[in-house]
Design an enzyme around this catalytic site. Structure first.
Site, PDB file in Angstrom:
ATOM      1  N   GLU A 199     -22.309  95.006  26.823  1.00 37.48           N
ATOM      2  CA  GLU A 199     -22.034  94.505  28.126  1.00 37.48           C
ATOM      3  C   GLU A 199     -20.874  95.434  28.587  1.00 37.48           C
ATOM      4  O   GLU A 199     -19.959  95.464  28.041  1.00 37.48           O
ATOM      5  CB  GLU A 199     -21.526  93.054  27.629  1.00 37.48           C
ATOM      6  N   CYS A 233     -15.558  91.463  34.826  1.00 38.52           N
ATOM      7  CA  CYS A 233     -16.381  92.492  34.997  1.00 38.52           C
ATOM      8  C   CYS A 233     -17.216  92.028  36.246  1.00 38.52           C
ATOM      9  O   CYS A 233     -18.030  92.752  36.750  1.00 38.52           O
ATOM     10  CB  CYS A 233     -17.195  92.544  33.484  1.00 38.52           C
TER      11      CYS A 233
END
Ligand code: NAD
Length: 526
Positions: free
Chosen positions: A277, A311
């Site tokens: 990720e 993010c």
């Protein structure tokens, strides 16, 4: 660049091996240990590093072991030894332990949130949300202990039964970033455990305390020794030792795309499973029919929540020309009015950034933005250094307007309180701009036209999409992850995460009492 950063600590100096300081707050700081095979132990070298408060670096949150390959090897040995016992424990029993963990997290939520604000800076409301996400993840995923569904399917031969079941992967290495220091470890740890794996976890060097709190809670909940092992330390040493360890069958990594590439190559070399990720360059599209006040509110929250260090941060705002002036005026007014300071102060809207290296990187991008031809610095742009900001890493909420889609500030992940407003003349133009970056994590549209909303939903190539809501705010029961340079095709959270932490086993049971050859024997109707 990623390499250089890893050797730096929050005060921007090399810290490996440093264990003392002259400041009184630092000398009284607690020393923490690794957790290996059910014991709390020093690093083999005895060295520690300081975990400093980014709002005031005179405040040392604690000293943590500088772990080396030797420590990682011990942790992996412990995880391997515990594996058979844990995998053979029925999943509903494993889940009972995890439900107890959930209760411990609830009881300690406030304390854990305070620890987290102190070690990484985001405001208490947000660190409370981070702990809550770990709680939600624990309860939701522990529920899988009574499901972990496989399936049955007809076999092509008579008197033959076919089914698929999940089996654990083995001992797993978990490497996590600092921006969600309890939520992200829990996204990995809880599904790994419910599936029957054992783990070695290495938190980011900036935020070891929150993962320590999570692991300590696992111990209190009754997770058996060796099932969860914690090693703290730096990426190039402890992180690389985990990534390269031949006995860790799976590496689950969250962090920057640059580090993810290093992790992925190491895993490819030794045939390990690797879930990644990574970074994002997320976008909010604001159409001319949008509720502008709502869109501004969403943009402020998305761009400056966690000081832009998410993010999923809204680092690009693609705004229709018809509402561009109105939107940017309100955006700039609200951004400029945000109160920046210590996240532990309830009156503060936005905390510091994580460390000196982050200040350097973000200020570098602000300079790049100022130099880009046509972009306008509409507010912010400065580091705050006086008064309450004197000893921390504070940067003003920063808005660039009139940004062109190919400028570096519109393409690269800045990971700080900086957002770029890009004008557009149409929905198609907005979608093209929105998709034209290397990342594919989160996107949003503000519009009152359902047709436009569905069209954008269909056309955006991202892992997450929002309508009339900001790019941040994922819920644990939906899959989380991104396309392109954000990920490598896996999804965390939801039930989809089980596909990372378990492997399928297809089982055939032939009860015909004779040899039956699939694809070869003809089956006659009876
Ligand atoms: P980072 O890549 O610098 O570090 C992440 C982790 O990797 C840390 O634990 C670090 O010690 C370790 N590491 C560093 N070098 C290593 C190496 N050579 N081998 C093995 N491990 C190593 O990332 P960061 O600064 O902690 O986090 C910020 C980044 O994380 C941003 O790019 C952000 O977008 C991304 N992020 C992504 C998600 C997501 O779910 N997509 C969530 C949060 C953060």
């Amino acid at each position: 660049m990623a390499q250089a950063k890893k050797a730096l600590s929050k005060n921007g100096k090399k810290q490996q091996g440093r264990s003392s300081s002259s400041s009184p707050a630092r000398t009284s700081a607690k020393t923490y240990y690794n957790y290996i095979g059910g014991s709390w132990v020093k690093a083999a070298s005895g060295e520690t590093f300081e975990n400093l408060n980014p709002a005031d670096t005179r405040d040392c949150v604690g000293r943590f072991p500088v772990s080396s390959e030797e420590d990682v090897n011990r942790a992996v040995d412990a995880a391997r030894e515990a594996f058979n016992g844990w995998r053979r424990m029925p999943a509903p029993r494993r889940a009972e332990i995890l439900f107890r963990l959930g209760e411990i997290l609830i009881r300690n939520k406030e304390r854990f949130a305070q620890d987290m604000t102190r070690e990484m800076g985001k405001v208490l409301k947000e660190t409370g949300g981070d702990v809550q996400e770990a709680i939600d993840c624990t309860y939701y995923t522990a529920g899988e202990g009574r499901r972990l569904h496989g399936f049955t399917t007809p076999a092509e031969m008579p008197d033959k039964f076919a089914m698929c079941v999940r089996q654990p992967v083995g001992s797993c290495g978990l490497i996590t970033p600092w921006n969600f220091p309890m939520a992200i470890p829990s996204w990995k740890l809880i599904p790994a455990l419910v599936c029957g794996n054992t783990v070695v976890i290495k938190p980011a060097e900036d935020t070891p305390l929150s993962t320590y709190n999570l692991v300590k809670a696992c111990e209190e909940a009754g997770v058996p020794p060796g099932v969860v092992n914690l090693v703290t330390g730096f990426g190039e040493t402890a992180g690389a030792a985990i990534t390269n360890h031949p006995a860790l069958r799976l590496i689950s990594f969250t962090g920057s795309t640059e580090t993810g590439r290093i992790v992925a190559s190491a895993c490819a070399d030794r045939n390990a499973i690797c879930s990644l990720e990574m970074g994002g360059k997320n976008v909010i599209i604001v159409m001319d029919d949008a509720d502008i006040d709502l869109a501004v509110e969403g943009a402020i929250w998305g761009a400056f929540g966690t000081s832009g260090q998410r993010c999923t941060a809204s680092s690009r705002l693609v705004v229709h020309k018809k509402v561009y002036k109105q939107f940017t005026k309100k955006l700039v007014e609200q951004a400029a009015s945000l109160r920046v300071g210590d996240g532990a102060n309830p009156n503060v809207d936005m905390g510091p950034v994580i460390n000196a290296d982050a200040v350097h990187k973000i200020m570098g991008y602000i300079e790049i933005g100022e130099r880009e031809d046509g972009a306008r610095l509409a507010c912010g742009g400065k580091r705050l250094t006086g008064g309450e900001h004197a000893n921390g890493y504070f940067i003003e909420p920063t808005v660039f307007t009139d940004v062109a889609p190919d400028m570096r500030i519109a393409q690269e992940e800045i990971f700080g309180p900086v957002t770029a407003v890009i004008p557009t003349a149409s929905l198609e133009g907005a979608i093209e701009i929105a998709n034209n970056v290397r990342y594919g994590l989160s996107a949003a549209i503000y519009t009152s036209d359902v047709n436009r909303a569905f069209h954008a939903m269909n056309e955006m190539y991202t892992g997450i999409f929002y309508v009339n809501a900001s790019t941040i705010g994922a819920e644990v029961h939906l899959p989380f992850g991104g396309t392109k340079a954000t990920g490598n095709g896996h999804r965390e959270a939801g039930t989809q995460v089980l596909d990372i932490f378990s492997e399928w086993k297809s089982i055939y049971v032939d009860y015909s009492g004779k040899l039956q050859r699939a694809q070869i024997d003809a089956i006659e109707p009876q």
